[in-house]
Design an enzyme around this catalytic site. Structure first.
Site, PDB file in Angstrom:
ATOM      1  CG  ASN A  11      -0.642  -4.583   0.641  1.00  0.00           C
ATOM      2  OD1 ASN A  11       0.414  -5.225   0.607  1.00  0.00           O
ATOM      3  ND2 ASN A  11      -0.720  -3.332   0.234  1.00  0.00           N
ATOM      4  CG  HIS A  14       4.477  -5.534   4.881  1.00  0.00           C
ATOM      5  ND1 HIS A  14       5.640  -4.828   4.668  1.00  0.00           N
ATOM      6  CD2 HIS A  14       3.470  -4.626   4.823  1.00  0.00           C
ATOM      7  CE1 HIS A  14       5.355  -3.554   4.515  1.00  0.00           C
ATOM      8  NE2 HIS A  14       4.043  -3.396   4.594  1.00  0.00           N
ATOM      9  CG  HIS A  47       3.091   0.138  -3.068  1.00  0.00           C
ATOM     10  ND1 HIS A  47       3.085   1.050  -2.038  1.00  0.00           N
ATOM     11  CD2 HIS A  47       3.613   0.786  -4.129  1.00  0.00           C
ATOM     12  CE1 HIS A  47       3.573   2.201  -2.465  1.00  0.00           C
ATOM     13  NE2 HIS A  47       3.918   2.070  -3.730  1.00  0.00           N
ATOM     14  NE  ARG A  49       6.638   1.552  -0.407  1.00  0.00           N
ATOM     15  CZ  ARG A  49       6.588   2.848  -0.080  1.00  0.00           C
ATOM     16  NH1 ARG A  49       7.486   3.693  -0.534  1.00  0.00           N
ATOM     17  NH2 ARG A  49       5.658   3.290   0.722  1.00  0.00           N
ATOM     18  NE  ARG A  53      10.535   0.754   0.847  1.00  0.00           N
ATOM     19  CZ  ARG A  53      10.193   1.906   1.446  1.00  0.00           C
ATOM     20  NH1 ARG A  53       9.411   1.885   2.502  1.00  0.00           N
ATOM     21  NH2 ARG A  53      10.648   3.046   1.007  1.00  0.00           N
ATOM     22  CD  GLU A  74      -1.461  -0.290  -2.228  1.00  0.00           C
ATOM     23  OE1 GLU A  74      -2.438  -0.568  -1.533  1.00  0.00           O
ATOM     24  OE2 GLU A  74      -0.295  -0.172  -1.769  1.00  0.00           O
ATOM     25  CB  THR A 105       1.661   5.048   1.399  1.00  0.00           C
ATOM     26  OG1 THR A 105       2.240   3.980   0.646  1.00  0.00           O
ATOM     27  CG2 THR A 105       1.237   6.150   0.457  1.00  0.00           C
ATOM     28  CD  GLU A 155      -7.043   2.127  -0.608  1.00  0.00           C
ATOM     29  OE1 GLU A 155      -7.088   1.531  -1.698  1.00  0.00           O
ATOM     30  OE2 GLU A 155      -6.301   1.786   0.334  1.00  0.00           O
ATOM     31  CG  HIS A 198      -1.920   3.376   5.470  1.00  0.00           C
ATOM     32  ND1 HIS A 198      -1.257   3.571   6.641  1.00  0.00           N
ATOM     33  CD2 HIS A 198      -0.974   3.181   4.529  1.00  0.00           C
ATOM     34  CE1 HIS A 198       0.038   3.507   6.406  1.00  0.00           C
ATOM     35  NE2 HIS A 198       0.244   3.269   5.128  1.00  0.00           N
ATOM     36  N   GLY A 220      -3.049  -4.786   4.887  1.00  0.00           N
ATOM     37  CA  GLY A 220      -1.880  -5.621   4.675  1.00  0.00           C
ATOM     38  C   GLY A 220      -1.058  -5.888   5.913  1.00  0.00           C
ATOM     39  CG  HIS A 221       2.335  -3.817   8.842  1.00  0.00           C
ATOM     40  ND1 HIS A 221       2.134  -3.730  10.200  1.00  0.00           N
ATOM     41  CD2 HIS A 221       3.651  -4.052   8.672  1.00  0.00           C
ATOM     42  CE1 HIS A 221       3.288  -3.892  10.815  1.00  0.00           C
ATOM     43  NE2 HIS A 221       4.221  -4.088   9.917  1.00  0.00           N
TER      44      HIS A 221
HETATM   45  N1  PXP Z   1      -3.972   1.190   0.844  1.00  0.00           N
HETATM   46  C1  PXP Z   1      -2.916   1.820   0.284  1.00  0.00           C
HETATM   47  C2  PXP Z   1      -3.151   2.737  -0.871  1.00  0.00           C
HETATM   48  C3  PXP Z   1      -1.598   1.590   0.759  1.00  0.00           C
HETATM   49  O1  PXP Z   1      -0.558   2.235   0.191  1.00  0.00           O
HETATM   50  C4  PXP Z   1      -1.420   0.665   1.810  1.00  0.00           C
HETATM   51  C5  PXP Z   1      -0.035   0.369   2.285  1.00  0.00           C
HETATM   52  O2  PXP Z   1       0.680  -0.226   1.246  1.00  0.00           O
HETATM   53  C6  PXP Z   1      -2.555   0.020   2.327  1.00  0.00           C
HETATM   54  C7  PXP Z   1      -3.823   0.326   1.847  1.00  0.00           C
HETATM   55  C8  PXP Z   1      -2.447  -1.018   3.401  1.00  0.00           C
HETATM   56  O3  PXP Z   1      -1.938  -0.477   4.563  1.00  0.00           O
HETATM   57  P1  PXP Z   1      -1.531  -1.461   5.754  1.00  0.00           P
HETATM   58  O4  PXP Z   1      -0.401  -2.297   5.230  1.00  0.00           O
HETATM   59  O5  PXP Z   1      -1.138  -0.533   6.840  1.00  0.00           O
HETATM   60  O6  PXP Z   1      -2.734  -2.295   6.071  1.00  0.00           O
END
Ligand code: PXP
Length: 252
Positions: A11, A14, A47, A49, A53, A74, A105, A155, A198, A220-221
């Site tokens: 992802n 960020h 994603h 949004r 952002r 997303e 999320t 998911e 997530h 992602g993060h």
């Molecule tokens: N999956 C979904 C559906 C999400 O909304 C997110 C956050 O955008 C992620 C995975 C990834 O989460 P993280 O950025 O905490 O790894």
């Protein structure tokens, strides 16, 4: 059930968060997607949004021509986002809940409570040939309703597990992990493809990646944060190596 290593969707949101802090083009999330692809990512997730952002629809359009990996968008269940998805035609869409005031999320989509809202989006996206997934909490009722409204993929939200593990609450982490395992089995037994994501980090990925029914993780993060210290290439490679170890055992 498969022993194959789960796919890793990277992802890139960020990277765009950092770019947007200054309003210019750097760092470019599309360049990050290309680095992730080189490092072994199996897909790119983003994603768009409502408040834009991080990534914006222009990023989605540029991404499509910059990488050959599958793109997973997303998005919230809104007509604006549906129009963006139908125009961009990503390989996959993951429907997520969205509240402006949330930092990320924070919970899964309440498919059981909102099935009348969610179902038309599943139908429109499926008709367009886009693989639809629903981001849900690992709960059997959510899975049953996901199946009833025709979602081919769910998911599972791993945030509660990752948060508990991160604060050292191992009992709670094990409870949350059990819910994820049970939901993965339930989904697969209903013919639904199961993904998860997530809050996943190097420290929390292995127990999730070890669940044989889970075939894709979206992360992602942490990967982008870790890239500050070790680079994005190394960050993605290490995550994939941990996923492989979890599924196949340590390399000898
Ligand atoms: N999956 C979904 C559906 C999400 O909304 C997110 C956050 O955008 C992620 C995975 C990834 O989460 P993280 O950025 O905490 O790894």
């Amino acid at each position: 059930m498969t022993a194959a290593v789960p796919r890793l969707g990277v992802n890139i949101d960020h990277v765009a968060t950092i770019r947007n802090a200054r309003g210019g083009p750097h760092p470019d999330p599309i360049r990050a997607a290309q680095v992730a692809a080189e490092a072994g990512a199996d897909g790119i997730t983003l994603h768009v949004r409502e408040d834009r952002r991080h990534v914006r629809e222009e990023d989605l359009a540029r991404l499509s021509s910059a990488v050959t990996l599958p793109i997973n968008l997303e998005m919230a269940c809104t007509d604006e986002m549906l129009a963006i998805a139908l125009a961009a035609h990503p390989n996959a869409v993951c429907l997520v809940p969205e509240r402006r005031e949330e930092r990320t999320t924070e919970g899964g989509l309440d498919v059981a409570g909102l099935h009348n809202t969610v179902a038309p989006y599943v139908i429109r996206l499926r008709e367009a040939g886009i693989r639809v997934s629903l981001f849900i909490d690992p709960h059997p009722v959510q899975i049953a309703v996901a199946q009833a409204i025709g979602a081919p993929v769910v998911e599972l939200h791993t945030g509660a597990y990752c948060d508990a593990a991160g604060r050292g609450d191992l009992i709670r982490a094990e409870t949350e992990l059990r819910l994820i395992r049970e939901a993965a089995v339930e989904g697969t037994s209903r013919g639904i493809e199961v993904h998860a994501g997530h809050g996943i980090t190097f420290d929390t990925v292995k127990p999730v990646a070890a669940i044989p029914e889970i075939i894709e993780l979206n992360i992602g993060h942490f990967l982008v944060g870790e890239a500050i210290f070790i680079g994005l290439d190394a960050s993605v490679r290490r995550m994939k190596a941990l996923m492989a170890e979890a599924r196949l055992g340590p390399r000898t």
